[in-house]
Design a protein around this motif. Structure first.
Motif: not given
Length: 232
Positions: A147-151, A158-163
């Motif tokens: 779960l930690v890895q998936e998160a 999301k960060q890549a999409r935002l960038e």
């Protein structure tokens, strides 16, 4: 009366089986305090007695430490070896009371209760339960890690999409700026021509107004002159 003793076989790693003789109800950790070569000193320091009075079914020490294997002292403790399972201590007053408190049945050595030694079975069940708990703990840890890895992966995406969106926005802003500059460059001559045309029109209007004003003044002067001639 000689103290009641317990013969405990011990199988140490890499050594042949040995037998340890100790008073009944005494834990191995306390064996040094029960040395038959001299008098027994009560563990609370309240006094000392002849060693053969240990486990003689009479309470001589205030802390009951001289009767670990009999029910003589209500505050004494009986140690259950429970080979194959966990050792434990029970009140010495429960010794020979007809109830099997130790899984190896050693607390009922003289009651005829017929206690079965269930230590190995209880130990096996406890070990299996520990293995199940350990397996569940490992599964839970693995699930948590997943779960930690998936998160973390979701956050990276999301960060890549935002960038990517921010970069697209910067590109659009640059294109918009270029279009505005091109528009201003294209509209510049037209605006200048309009301004020049308006300036000329204003000049012409001002010139026409000045001419009209001069004509009016000339008319007034002519009228005045004409009137003066008539009167003469």
């Amino acid at each position: 009366m000689l103290p009641l003793v317990l013969l405990l076989p011990l199988a140490l790693a890499g050594t042949p089986e040995v037998t340890v003789t100790r008073p009944r109800g005494v834990a191995l950790s306390q064996l040094p305090f029960y040395d038959p070569s001299g008098p027994f000193r009560c563990l609370d320091g309240s006094g000392s007695i002849a060693f053969h009075w240990v486990n003689d079914d009479y309470c001589d020490c205030k802390d009951g430490s001289d009767e670990p294997g009999t029910p003589a002292c209500p505050n004494g403790r009986f140690h259950c070896t429970n080979a194959g399972h966990r050792p434990r201590s029970v009140p010495a007053a429960h010794v020979n009371d007809g109830v099997c408190d130790c899984c190896d049945g050693t607390d009922e050595w003289g009651s005829g209760a017929g206690c079965e030694n269930t230590c190995r079975e209880q130990g096996r069940q406890e070990r299996e339960e520990r293995l199940r708990s350990a397996a569940l703990a490992r599964e839970g840890f693995a699930l948590r890690q997943r779960l930690v890895q998936e998160a973390a992966e979701g956050k990276r995406q999301k960060q890549a999409r935002l960038e990517s969106l921010q970069e697209a926005r910067r590109e659009l802003e640059q294109r918009l700026g270029a279009l505005r500059a091109a528009k201003e460059a294209a509209e510049g001559p037209e605006q200048a021509a309009r301004a020049e045309l308006r300036r000329k029109w204003e000049e012409q209007r001002a010139a026409a107004a000045a001419a009209a004003q001069d004509g009016a003044r000339a008319d007034e002067a002519f009228t005045e002159l004409d009137g003066t001639g008539t009167d003469g």
